[in-house]
Design a protein around this motif. Structure first.
Motif, PDB file in Angstrom:
ATOM      1  N   SER A  55      -2.126   4.747   1.039  1.00 37.10           N
ATOM      2  CA  SER A  55      -1.659   5.135   2.369  1.00 37.10           C
ATOM      3  C   SER A  55      -2.037   6.564   2.717  1.00 37.10           C
ATOM      4  O   SER A  55      -2.056   6.940   3.897  1.00 37.10           O
TER       5      SER A  55
ATOM      6  N   VAL B 251     -10.495  -8.052  -1.249  1.00 37.41           N
ATOM      7  CA  VAL B 251     -10.097  -8.556   0.066  1.00 37.41           C
ATOM      8  C   VAL B 251     -10.194 -10.080   0.105  1.00 37.41           C
ATOM      9  O   VAL B 251      -9.286 -10.766   0.585  1.00 37.41           O
TER      10      VAL B 251
ATOM     11  N   TRP C  12      -1.647  -0.934  -4.631  1.00 37.50           N
ATOM     12  CA  TRP C  12      -3.092  -1.131  -4.604  1.00 37.50           C
ATOM     13  C   TRP C  12      -3.842  -0.086  -5.423  1.00 37.50           C
ATOM     14  O   TRP C  12      -4.986  -0.309  -5.831  1.00 37.50           O
TER      15      TRP C  12
ATOM     16  N   VAL D 190      -8.102   6.309   8.001  1.00 43.77           N
ATOM     17  CA  VAL D 190      -9.200   5.474   8.478  1.00 43.77           C
ATOM     18  C   VAL D 190     -10.221   6.373   9.151  1.00 43.77           C
ATOM     19  O   VAL D 190      -9.907   7.122  10.075  1.00 43.77           O
TER      20      VAL D 190
ATOM     21  N   GLN E   6      -5.068  -2.900   7.847  1.00 41.22           N
ATOM     22  CA  GLN E   6      -5.849  -1.693   7.591  1.00 41.22           C
ATOM     23  C   GLN E   6      -5.699  -0.666   8.713  1.00 41.22           C
ATOM     24  O   GLN E   6      -5.791   0.536   8.477  1.00 41.22           O
TER      25      GLN E   6
ATOM     26  N   ALA F 173     -12.432  -6.058   7.871  1.00 48.46           N
ATOM     27  CA  ALA F 173     -11.367  -5.679   6.939  1.00 48.46           C
ATOM     28  C   ALA F 173     -11.925  -4.924   5.741  1.00 48.46           C
ATOM     29  O   ALA F 173     -11.315  -3.961   5.252  1.00 48.46           O
TER      30      ALA F 173
ATOM     31  N   ARG G 190       0.825  -1.204   0.000  1.00 46.21           N
ATOM     32  CA  ARG G 190       0.000   0.000   0.000  1.00 46.21           C
ATOM     33  C   ARG G 190       0.861   1.256   0.000  1.00 46.21           C
ATOM     34  O   ARG G 190       0.541   2.232  -0.684  1.00 46.21           O
TER      35      ARG G 190
ATOM     36  N   THR H 229     -14.479  -3.849  -3.540  1.00 46.76           N
ATOM     37  CA  THR H 229     -13.525  -3.979  -2.435  1.00 46.76           C
ATOM     38  C   THR H 229     -13.605  -5.351  -1.782  1.00 46.76           C
ATOM     39  O   THR H 229     -12.574  -5.969  -1.492  1.00 46.76           O
TER      40      THR H 229
ATOM     41  N   LEU I 228     -12.777  -1.388   6.809  1.00 43.63           N
ATOM     42  CA  LEU I 228     -11.610  -0.557   7.100  1.00 43.63           C
ATOM     43  C   LEU I 228     -10.661  -0.397   5.909  1.00 43.63           C
ATOM     44  O   LEU I 228      -9.678   0.335   6.019  1.00 43.63           O
ATOM     45  N   PHE I 229     -10.955  -1.048   4.806  1.00 38.79           N
ATOM     46  CA  PHE I 229     -10.001  -1.143   3.715  1.00 38.79           C
ATOM     47  C   PHE I 229      -9.632   0.230   3.151  1.00 38.79           C
ATOM     48  O   PHE I 229     -10.484   1.099   2.967  1.00 38.79           O
ATOM     49  N   ARG I 230      -8.323   0.390   2.853  1.00 34.69           N
ATOM     50  CA  ARG I 230      -7.792   1.618   2.248  1.00 34.69           C
ATOM     51  C   ARG I 230      -6.951   1.251   1.036  1.00 34.69           C
ATOM     52  O   ARG I 230      -6.067   0.410   1.122  1.00 34.69           O
ATOM     53  N   TRP I 231      -7.229   1.887  -0.086  1.00 40.68           N
ATOM     54  CA  TRP I 231      -6.478   1.625  -1.307  1.00 40.68           C
ATOM     55  C   TRP I 231      -5.139   2.343  -1.322  1.00 40.68           C
ATOM     56  O   TRP I 231      -4.212   1.922  -2.001  1.00 40.68           O
TER      57      TRP I 231
END
Length: 297
Positions: free
Chosen positions: A196, A50, A36, A200, A106, A188, A31, A46, A191-194
């Motif tokens: 950095s 995951v 990602w 969150v 995440q 997950a 990330r 998403t 909370l997912f982030r593509w």
């Protein structure tokens, strides 16, 4: 074989270490490098991304565990009593732990943070969660607390498949691990982030943590209400008595040593002591003079 009595613990430590450190470290590193972001341009949702990531890691973990078992068999370990049940138990346990690792990835803003978050799960589960220390060696308070850690159910389910009756008696443990895997996977996704650069959201973080840890709490409460200790506590066998709380069977070797030692002392003391079975084991009680005369007659 001694190795067979600890195979459940060894396999659990393998997947737990990968879930707490290996998986999230790799994901956070990717990330940070912007890997990602390229996938974000695809029409893949998403949850599917995951799920596919977890499935890929699961295949790698299964391959690593198969290699471990092959080495153990080559070293003289007997074949597990129910190999199919062992595969099922390990797959479910690995899915639960890897989903937890995805949640760690995440929440961690960078790679060093992964180590801190991973240790918060790895060490307690290793010490008081029934993974690294036998449940039979834990004090009562830690034994009750271990019911809230998924490592206990992973060890129990897998060990039953190695030296026990297989999945026939591991339904509760498998159900607990499935619920934990599902809850952690949903957390997950939430909370997912593509990237950095994404932060969150507090609401998403609260919802994800409540979902993931809430299932841990529900599972622990259910285990406490059920009142059943695992049949295998770090390789030690536990015999259930009815539907209520179970008690460990007597340590035959220890009691035998006590009886032999006390018998030798009693013979040297010419009948002035007698052996009694107490709650803490075998004890000696000194006889008074009338009792010694009656015993001599």
């Amino acid at each position: 074989a001694p190795l067979a009595l600890h195979l459940g613990e060894l396999l659990t430590v393998t997947v737990l270490g990968g879930a707490c450190f290996g998986l999230p470290t790799t994901l956070v590193n990717e990330r940070e490098r912007g890997v990602w972001r390229r996938y974000r341009l695809t029409p893949v949702p998403t949850w599917l991304f995951v799920a596919s990531t977890l499935a890929t890691r699961l295949i790698l973990v299964l391959a690593a565990s198969a290699l471990q078992i092959a080495v153990a068999l080559a070293a003289g370990m007997p074949i597990p009593t129910d190999p199919a049940a062992l595969l099922l138990a390990f797959t479910v346990a690995a899915a639960a732990f890897l989903a937890m690792g995805m949640v760690i990835a995440q929440l961690a803003p960078n790679v060093p943070a992964v180590q801190a978050l991973g240790q918060c799960i790895f060490l307690p589960m290793l010490l008081i969660g029934g993974v690294g220390v036998r449940l039979s060696s834990l004090p009562d308070w830690a034994l009750h607390l271990s019911a809230f850690f998924p490592g206990r159910y992973a060890v129990t389910a897998m060990q039953r498949s190695v030296t026990g009756a297989g999945s026939r008696d591991a339904g509760f443990e498998l159900l607990c691990l499935l619920l934990i895997a599902l809850a952690s996977g949903l957390a997950a996704v939430a909370l997912f982030r593509w990237d950095s650069a994404q932060r969150v959201r507090l609401r998403n973080a609260g919802t994800g943590l409540l979902l993931a840890l809430g299932v841990w709490a529900l599972v622990g409460i259910a285990a406490e209400i059920r009142g059943a200790k695992p049949l295998f506590a770090g390789g030690g066998f536990f015999a259930e008595r009815g539907q209520g709380a179970s008690e460990p069977i007597v340590d035959v070797a220890l009691v035998g040593q006590q009886m032999l030692r006390f018998a030798q002392v009693a013979r040297r003391r010419e009948g002035r002591f007698e052996m009694l079975a107490g709650e803490g084991g075998i004890v000696l009680r000194k006889r008074d003079a009338p009792e010694r005369e009656a015993a001599a007659d």
